[in-house]
Scaffold this motif. Structure first.
Motif, PDB file in Angstrom:
ATOM      1  N   ALA A   1      -3.800   8.755   5.652  1.00 56.88           N
ATOM      2  CA  ALA A   1      -4.487   8.101   4.542  1.00 56.88           C
ATOM      3  C   ALA A   1      -4.081   6.633   4.440  1.00 56.88           C
ATOM      4  CB  ALA A   1      -4.183   8.825   3.234  1.00 56.88           C
ATOM      5  N   LEU A   2      -2.790   6.352   4.678  1.00 58.71           N
ATOM      6  CA  LEU A   2      -2.301   4.972   4.626  1.00 58.71           C
ATOM      7  C   LEU A   2      -2.911   4.138   5.757  1.00 58.71           C
ATOM      8  CD1 LEU A   2      -0.333   2.990   3.227  1.00 58.71           C
ATOM      9  CD2 LEU A   2       1.396   3.720   4.884  1.00 58.71           C
ATOM     10  N   ASN A   3      -2.948   4.701   6.942  1.00 61.39           N
ATOM     11  CA  ASN A   3      -3.535   3.984   8.077  1.00 61.39           C
ATOM     12  C   ASN A   3      -5.021   3.704   7.860  1.00 61.39           C
ATOM     13  OD1 ASN A   3      -1.082   4.042   9.386  1.00 61.39           O
ATOM     14  ND2 ASN A   3      -1.551   5.899  10.557  1.00 61.39           N
ATOM     15  N   LYS A   4      -5.701   4.664   7.246  1.00 66.57           N
ATOM     16  CA  LYS A   4      -7.135   4.488   6.970  1.00 66.57           C
ATOM     17  C   LYS A   4      -7.357   3.344   5.978  1.00 66.57           C
ATOM     18  CE  LYS A   4     -11.240   7.023   5.422  1.00 66.57           C
ATOM     19  NZ  LYS A   4     -11.751   8.336   4.919  1.00 66.57           N
TER      20      LYS A   4
ATOM     21  N   THR B   1      -5.310   0.795   5.442  1.00 67.57           N
ATOM     22  CA  THR B   1      -4.975  -0.455   6.120  1.00 67.57           C
ATOM     23  C   THR B   1      -6.114  -0.914   7.018  1.00 67.57           C
ATOM     24  OG1 THR B   1      -2.618   0.096   6.083  1.00 67.57           O
ATOM     25  CG2 THR B   1      -3.321  -1.583   7.661  1.00 67.57           C
ATOM     26  N   LYS B   2      -6.695   0.035   7.744  1.00 66.52           N
ATOM     27  CA  LYS B   2      -7.806  -0.290   8.645  1.00 66.52           C
ATOM     28  C   LYS B   2      -9.012  -0.805   7.867  1.00 66.52           C
ATOM     29  CE  LYS B   2      -9.713  -0.130  12.814  1.00 66.52           C
ATOM     30  NZ  LYS B   2     -11.114  -0.391  12.534  1.00 66.52           N
ATOM     31  N   SER B   3      -9.263  -0.240   6.689  1.00 71.35           N
ATOM     32  CA  SER B   3     -10.403  -0.695   5.883  1.00 71.35           C
ATOM     33  C   SER B   3     -10.209  -2.136   5.420  1.00 71.35           C
ATOM     34  CB  SER B   3     -10.609   0.223   4.680  1.00 71.35           C
ATOM     35  OG  SER B   3      -9.544   0.097   3.746  1.00 71.35           O
ATOM     36  N   ILE B   4      -8.971  -2.500   5.107  1.00 70.79           N
ATOM     37  CA  ILE B   4      -8.678  -3.882   4.697  1.00 70.79           C
ATOM     38  C   ILE B   4      -8.849  -4.832   5.872  1.00 70.79           C
ATOM     39  CG2 ILE B   4      -6.861  -5.431   3.869  1.00 70.79           C
ATOM     40  CD1 ILE B   4      -5.737  -3.046   2.296  1.00 70.79           C
ATOM     41  N   GLU B   5      -8.313  -4.441   7.032  1.00 64.47           N
ATOM     42  CA  GLU B   5      -8.433  -5.286   8.219  1.00 64.47           C
ATOM     43  C   GLU B   5      -9.899  -5.500   8.598  1.00 64.47           C
ATOM     44  OE1 GLU B   5      -6.395  -5.615  12.652  1.00 64.47           O
ATOM     45  OE2 GLU B   5      -6.424  -3.691  11.583  1.00 64.47           O
ATOM     46  N   ASP B   6     -10.711  -4.446   8.528  1.00 66.64           N
ATOM     47  CA  ASP B   6     -12.136  -4.560   8.859  1.00 66.64           C
ATOM     48  C   ASP B   6     -12.870  -5.461   7.862  1.00 66.64           C
ATOM     49  OD1 ASP B   6     -11.763  -2.913  11.014  1.00 66.64           O
ATOM     50  OD2 ASP B   6     -12.472  -1.097  10.005  1.00 66.64           O
ATOM     51  N   ALA B   7     -12.510  -5.341   6.568  1.00 69.73           N
ATOM     52  CA  ALA B   7     -13.157  -6.160   5.543  1.00 69.73           C
ATOM     53  C   ALA B   7     -12.871  -7.643   5.758  1.00 69.73           C
ATOM     54  CB  ALA B   7     -12.696  -5.725   4.157  1.00 69.73           C
ATOM     55  N   LEU B   8     -11.642  -7.966   6.184  1.00 72.33           N
ATOM     56  CA  LEU B   8     -11.288  -9.365   6.432  1.00 72.33           C
ATOM     57  C   LEU B   8     -12.026  -9.917   7.647  1.00 72.33           C
ATOM     58  CD1 LEU B   8      -7.432  -9.400   5.727  1.00 72.33           C
ATOM     59  CD2 LEU B   8      -9.304 -10.033   4.214  1.00 72.33           C
ATOM     60  N   LYS B   9     -12.195  -9.085   8.665  1.00 73.40           N
ATOM     61  CA  LYS B   9     -12.929  -9.531   9.853  1.00 73.40           C
ATOM     62  C   LYS B   9     -14.373  -9.875   9.515  1.00 73.40           C
ATOM     63  CE  LYS B   9     -10.201  -6.988  13.295  1.00 73.40           C
ATOM     64  NZ  LYS B   9     -10.215  -5.878  14.287  1.00 73.40           N
ATOM     65  N   LYS B  10     -14.952  -9.147   8.585  1.00 74.17           N
ATOM     66  CA  LYS B  10     -16.348  -9.376   8.212  1.00 74.17           C
ATOM     67  C   LYS B  10     -16.547 -10.707   7.479  1.00 74.17           C
ATOM     68  CE  LYS B  10     -17.600  -4.469   7.906  1.00 74.17           C
ATOM     69  NZ  LYS B  10     -18.038  -3.364   7.009  1.00 74.17           N
ATOM     70  N   THR B  11     -15.468 -11.276   6.960  1.00 74.22           N
ATOM     71  CA  THR B  11     -15.596 -12.564   6.260  1.00 74.22           C
ATOM     72  C   THR B  11     -15.890 -13.697   7.237  1.00 74.22           C
ATOM     73  OG1 THR B  11     -13.223 -13.079   6.429  1.00 74.22           O
ATOM     74  CG2 THR B  11     -13.945 -11.814   4.502  1.00 74.22           C
TER      75      THR B  11
ATOM     76  N   LEU C   1       0.837  -1.193   0.000  1.00 74.06           N
ATOM     77  CA  LEU C   1       0.000   0.000   0.000  1.00 74.06           C
ATOM     78  C   LEU C   1       0.873   1.245   0.000  1.00 74.06           C
ATOM     79  CD1 LEU C   1      -2.572  -0.955   2.800  1.00 74.06           C
ATOM     80  CD2 LEU C   1      -2.641  -1.545   0.374  1.00 74.06           C
ATOM     81  N   SER C   2       0.403   2.301  -0.643  1.00 75.06           N
ATOM     82  CA  SER C   2       1.123   3.575  -0.613  1.00 75.06           C
ATOM     83  C   SER C   2       0.132   4.723  -0.760  1.00 75.06           C
ATOM     84  CB  SER C   2       2.176   3.642  -1.721  1.00 75.06           C
ATOM     85  OG  SER C   2       1.567   3.581  -2.994  1.00 75.06           O
ATOM     86  N   GLU C   3       0.472   5.839  -0.155  1.00 73.73           N
ATOM     87  CA  GLU C   3      -0.350   7.045  -0.232  1.00 73.73           C
ATOM     88  C   GLU C   3       0.556   8.264  -0.346  1.00 73.73           C
ATOM     89  OE1 GLU C   3      -3.558   7.758  -0.425  1.00 73.73           O
ATOM     90  OE2 GLU C   3      -4.216   5.658  -0.443  1.00 73.73           O
ATOM     91  N   LYS C   4       0.167   9.208  -1.188  1.00 79.55           N
ATOM     92  CA  LYS C   4       0.928  10.438  -1.370  1.00 79.55           C
ATOM     93  C   LYS C   4       0.148  11.622  -0.810  1.00 79.55           C
ATOM     94  CE  LYS C   4       3.053   8.836  -5.690  1.00 79.55           C
ATOM     95  NZ  LYS C   4       3.206   9.117  -7.147  1.00 79.55           N
ATOM     96  N   ALA C   5       0.889  12.577  -0.236  1.00 75.41           N
ATOM     97  CA  ALA C   5       0.273  13.809   0.258  1.00 75.41           C
ATOM     98  C   ALA C   5       1.360  14.860   0.430  1.00 75.41           C
ATOM     99  CB  ALA C   5      -0.450  13.571   1.581  1.00 75.41           C
ATOM    100  N   LEU C   6       0.947  16.119   0.522  1.00 75.84           N
ATOM    101  CA  LEU C   6       1.923  17.197   0.677  1.00 75.84           C
ATOM    102  C   LEU C   6       2.530  17.210   2.075  1.00 75.84           C
ATOM    103  CD1 LEU C   6       0.127  20.095  -1.234  1.00 75.84           C
ATOM    104  CD2 LEU C   6       1.985  18.617  -2.034  1.00 75.84           C
ATOM    105  N   LYS C   7       1.803  16.687   3.071  1.00 77.73           N
ATOM    106  CA  LYS C   7       2.301  16.635   4.430  1.00 77.73           C
ATOM    107  C   LYS C   7       2.458  15.178   4.879  1.00 77.73           C
ATOM    108  CE  LYS C   7       0.047  20.968   5.832  1.00 77.73           C
ATOM    109  NZ  LYS C   7      -0.901  21.589   6.793  1.00 77.73           N
TER     110      LYS C   7
ATOM    111  N   THR D   1     -10.346  -1.854  -1.854  1.00 81.41           N
ATOM    112  CA  THR D   1      -9.653  -0.709  -2.434  1.00 81.41           C
ATOM    113  C   THR D   1      -8.820  -1.158  -3.620  1.00 81.41           C
ATOM    114  OG1 THR D   1      -8.157   1.125  -1.929  1.00 81.41           O
ATOM    115  CG2 THR D   1      -7.659  -1.002  -0.931  1.00 81.41           C
ATOM    116  N   ASP D   2      -8.268  -0.187  -4.358  1.00 82.15           N
ATOM    117  CA  ASP D   2      -7.427  -0.498  -5.513  1.00 82.15           C
ATOM    118  C   ASP D   2      -6.004  -0.786  -5.053  1.00 82.15           C
ATOM    119  OD1 ASP D   2      -9.578   0.002  -7.095  1.00 82.15           O
ATOM    120  OD2 ASP D   2      -8.973   2.046  -7.618  1.00 82.15           O
ATOM    121  N   MET D   3      -5.483  -1.954  -5.423  1.00 84.86           N
ATOM    122  CA  MET D   3      -4.114  -2.321  -5.052  1.00 84.86           C
ATOM    123  C   MET D   3      -3.720  -3.558  -5.854  1.00 84.86           C
ATOM    124  SD  MET D   3      -4.902  -4.063  -1.381  1.00 84.86           S
ATOM    125  CE  MET D   3      -6.317  -2.973  -1.140  1.00 84.86           C
ATOM    126  N   THR D   4      -2.483  -3.940  -5.724  1.00 82.07           N
ATOM    127  CA  THR D   4      -2.034  -5.197  -6.331  1.00 82.07           C
ATOM    128  C   THR D   4      -1.661  -6.156  -5.205  1.00 82.07           C
ATOM    129  OG1 THR D   4       0.264  -4.469  -6.463  1.00 82.07           O
ATOM    130  CG2 THR D   4      -1.146  -4.034  -8.375  1.00 82.07           C
TER     131      THR D   4
END
Length: 236
Positions: A61-64, A66-76, A48-54, A134-137
């Motif tokens: 954004a990266l933590n968010k 990651t958290k969305s992926i972890e939550d999606a797996l728990k729902k399985t 995963l990667s995220e770009k931002a000015l700060k 989310t979009d990723m490889t």
């Protein structure tokens, strides 16, 4: 001088022991074994990667994500999978153009590893959850677990010893020798896995309104090998 005189008898006895050992007629053989085992776990690696000015915005954004992926797996509701995160980096987003460079904010990145048992429905549920998040490889590798490899160790060693015995018997019969007896066994290798991994890469962007088919997985059999050295004495 006394120490030297005391050491001489010991060295003489030690040399005599080596000479007797070297004079023992031996048949030395290497026994080998091999077992074909189907992988029992799948390792899924996501980058995963995220770009931002700060920096804070990029990491948030990266933590968010990651958290969305972890939550999606728990729902399985799949049991027995593990979810780990490592290789966390924050670098300057440096853009090179026309022989010059320009810094444009920051890039935060990390790797997610998901380990899941190779049960068709479990693996399908996990990959479907990742598809919809989310979009990723991702990169998938099929593997023989430590538990399965250890449970196969005894059988592998038994086969290697039997192979050594068979080879020694063939040699003895061909040379007219008899009364084989085990003189020495040397074993230190432990079983080795000959990894044959099938990698699966796919873009995890999916429009669920489109026609969808469940993914299919066909892991290849992997080979576990072992070896042992056995020396046999014999009579002529």
């Amino acid at each position: 001088m006394k120490k030297l005189l005391f050491a001489l008898p010991f060295l003489f006895l030690l040399g005599s022991a080596f000479a007797q050992e070297n004079n023992i007629p031996l048949i030395e053989v290497e026994g080998t074994s091999e077992l074909g085992i189907m992988p029992d776990e799948a390792l899924i690696y996501l980058t995963l990667s995220e770009k931002a000015l700060k920096v804070a915005d990029a990491t948030n954004a990266l933590n968010k994500k990651t958290k969305s992926i972890e939550d999606a797996l728990k729902k399985t509701r799949v049991d027995g999978y593990t979810f780990t995160v490592d290789n966390y980096y924050v670098n300057i987003n440096r853009i090179y153009r026309n022989n010059s460079s320009k810094d444009s904010g920051y890039v935060a990145s990390q790797t997610i590893k998901v380990k899941v048992k190779v049960a068709d429905q479990n693996l399908i549920k996990i990959t479907e959850a990742l598809h919809q998040t989310t979009d990723m490889t991702y990169n998938m590798q099929f593997n023989v677990s430590d538990a399965l490899r250890k449970s196969s160790s005894s059988k592998l060693l038994e086969l290697a010893i039997a192979d050594a015995k068979t080879k020694a018997e063939v040699i003895a019969k061909s040379l007219g020798l008899s009364k084989l007896q085990v003189h020495r066994v040397s074993y230190s290798s432990g079983n080795v896995i000959m990894t044959v991994m099938r990698n699966a890469k796919a873009m995890m962007s999916m429009d669920m309104s489109e026609s969808y088919q469940e993914p299919t997985f066909s892991p290849e059999e992997q080979k576990l090998t072992d070896r042992v050295m056995v020396s046999f004495t014999f009579s002529r």
